[in-house]
Design an enzyme around this catalytic site. Structure first.
Site, mmCIF file in Angstrom:
data_model
loop_
_atom_site.group_PDB
_atom_site.id
_atom_site.type_symbol
_atom_site.label_atom_id
_atom_site.label_comp_id
_atom_site.label_asym_id
_atom_site.label_seq_id
_atom_site.Cartn_x
_atom_site.Cartn_y
_atom_site.Cartn_z
ATOM 1 N N TYR A 54 0.819 -1.223 0.000
ATOM 2 C CA TYR A 54 0.000 0.000 0.000
ATOM 3 C C TYR A 54 0.851 1.272 0.000
ATOM 4 C CZ TYR A 54 -4.347 -2.662 0.723
ATOM 5 O OH TYR A 54 -5.441 -3.492 0.571
ATOM 6 N N ARG A 90 -12.256 -6.114 -11.019
ATOM 7 C CA ARG A 90 -12.678 -4.858 -10.376
ATOM 8 C C ARG A 90 -14.187 -4.655 -10.508
ATOM 9 N NH1 ARG A 90 -9.175 -1.610 -7.277
ATOM 10 N NH2 ARG A 90 -10.032 0.279 -8.239
ATOM 11 N N THR A 96 -14.820 0.893 -4.184
ATOM 12 C CA THR A 96 -14.022 0.760 -2.964
ATOM 13 C C THR A 96 -14.874 0.944 -1.711
ATOM 14 O OG1 THR A 96 -12.087 1.600 -4.132
ATOM 15 C CG2 THR A 96 -12.017 1.690 -1.731
ATOM 16 N N HIS A 120 -9.323 -6.897 -1.793
ATOM 17 C CA HIS A 120 -8.486 -5.989 -2.572
ATOM 18 C C HIS A 120 -8.328 -6.611 -3.952
ATOM 19 C CE1 HIS A 120 -5.219 -3.449 -3.918
ATOM 20 N NE2 HIS A 120 -4.664 -4.560 -4.368
HETATM 21 P P1 CMP Z 1 -8.214 -1.465 -1.325
HETATM 22 O O1 CMP Z 1 -8.786 -1.764 -2.660
HETATM 23 O O2 CMP Z 1 -7.536 -2.555 -0.592
HETATM 24 O O3 CMP Z 1 -7.166 -0.246 -1.493
HETATM 25 C C1 CMP Z 1 -6.881 0.656 -0.451
HETATM 26 C C2 CMP Z 1 -7.795 0.495 0.717
HETATM 27 O O4 CMP Z 1 -7.838 1.572 1.636
HETATM 28 C C3 CMP Z 1 -9.214 0.370 0.240
HETATM 29 O O5 CMP Z 1 -9.392 -0.871 -0.399
HETATM 30 C C4 CMP Z 1 -10.000 0.570 1.529
HETATM 31 O O6 CMP Z 1 -10.124 -0.628 2.273
HETATM 32 C C5 CMP Z 1 -9.087 1.511 2.340
HETATM 33 N N1 CMP Z 1 -9.656 2.839 2.496
HETATM 34 C C6 CMP Z 1 -10.081 3.348 3.642
HETATM 35 N N2 CMP Z 1 -10.523 4.597 3.470
HETATM 36 C C7 CMP Z 1 -10.366 4.896 2.171
HETATM 37 C C8 CMP Z 1 -10.643 6.065 1.378
HETATM 38 N N3 CMP Z 1 -11.172 7.162 1.889
HETATM 39 N N4 CMP Z 1 -10.369 5.993 0.051
HETATM 40 C C9 CMP Z 1 -9.826 4.878 -0.493
HETATM 41 N N5 CMP Z 1 -9.528 3.751 0.222
HETATM 42 C C10 CMP Z 1 -9.803 3.770 1.535
#
Ligand code: CMP
Length: 152
Positions: A54, A90, A96, A120
């Site tokens: 990340y 996706r 998300t 994810h």
């Molecule tokens: P993921 O696809 O794993 O990629 C980043 C992760 O951050 C996302 O899923 C969410 O679980 C987490 N996340 C938490 N808050 C936010 C936000 N405001 N915007 C984007 N991702 C977020």
């Protein structure tokens, strides 16, 4: 529209998905779509690996909670293969934020929280290549189409 080329992508069933007993439901949806599992493993992600995964989110307000959550218990990592696998995965995963994810998607049907959003999925072919290498050695990816078999 031309048929997409065969790609690979990374999916993680996050600790909330494992804890809630949704691994089968999530993997089943991806499999039934026609995506092929070419690698799968259960693991607990160490903080260093989570930070590499990340890295693009470092410094954002949600980053500490994201790292805390993804390292909080076992995940199931999957390498999926199929035509346009990155975009198709996706689509099946949904937005998300599960609160606005469309019904019919994994997050839209099964999740409510933004950090515990069940899965994810890599967001581009470049990200997929980088993320697959974080979880799988090349020899762990096992394509099972027979030589000469038509790819559907
Ligand atoms: P993921 O696809 O794993 O990629 C980043 C992760 O951050 C996302 O899923 C969410 O679980 C987490 N996340 C938490 N808050 C936010 C936000 N405001 N915007 C984007 N991702 C977020």
């Amino acid at each position: 529209m031309a048929e997409g080329s065969v790609e690979r992508t990374l999916v993680l069933v996050k600790p909330d998905g494992v804890r809630r007993g949704l691994v089968g439901e999530i993997v089943g949806r991806l499999e039934r779509k026609g995506l092929r599992i070419v690698a799968a493993k259960m693991l607990r992600i160490a903080p260093e690996r989570a930070q590499r995964h990340y890295a693009e989110h470092q410094g954002k307000p949600f980053y500490p909670a994201l790292i805390q959550h993804i390292t909080s218990g076992p995940v199931v990592a999957l390498a999926l293969e199929g035509r346009s696998a990155v975009a198709v995965t996706r689509l099946l995963t949904g937005a998300t934020n599960p609160q606005i994810a469309a019904p019919g998607t994994i997050r839209g049907d099964l999740a409510l929280g933004l950090t515990p959003n069940l899965v994810h999925a890599s967001d581009s072919p470049d990200a997929a290549a980088r993320e697959l290498a974080l979880y799988f050695a090349p020899e762990e990816l096992l394509p099972y189409a027979r030589v000469g078999e038509e790819y559907f």
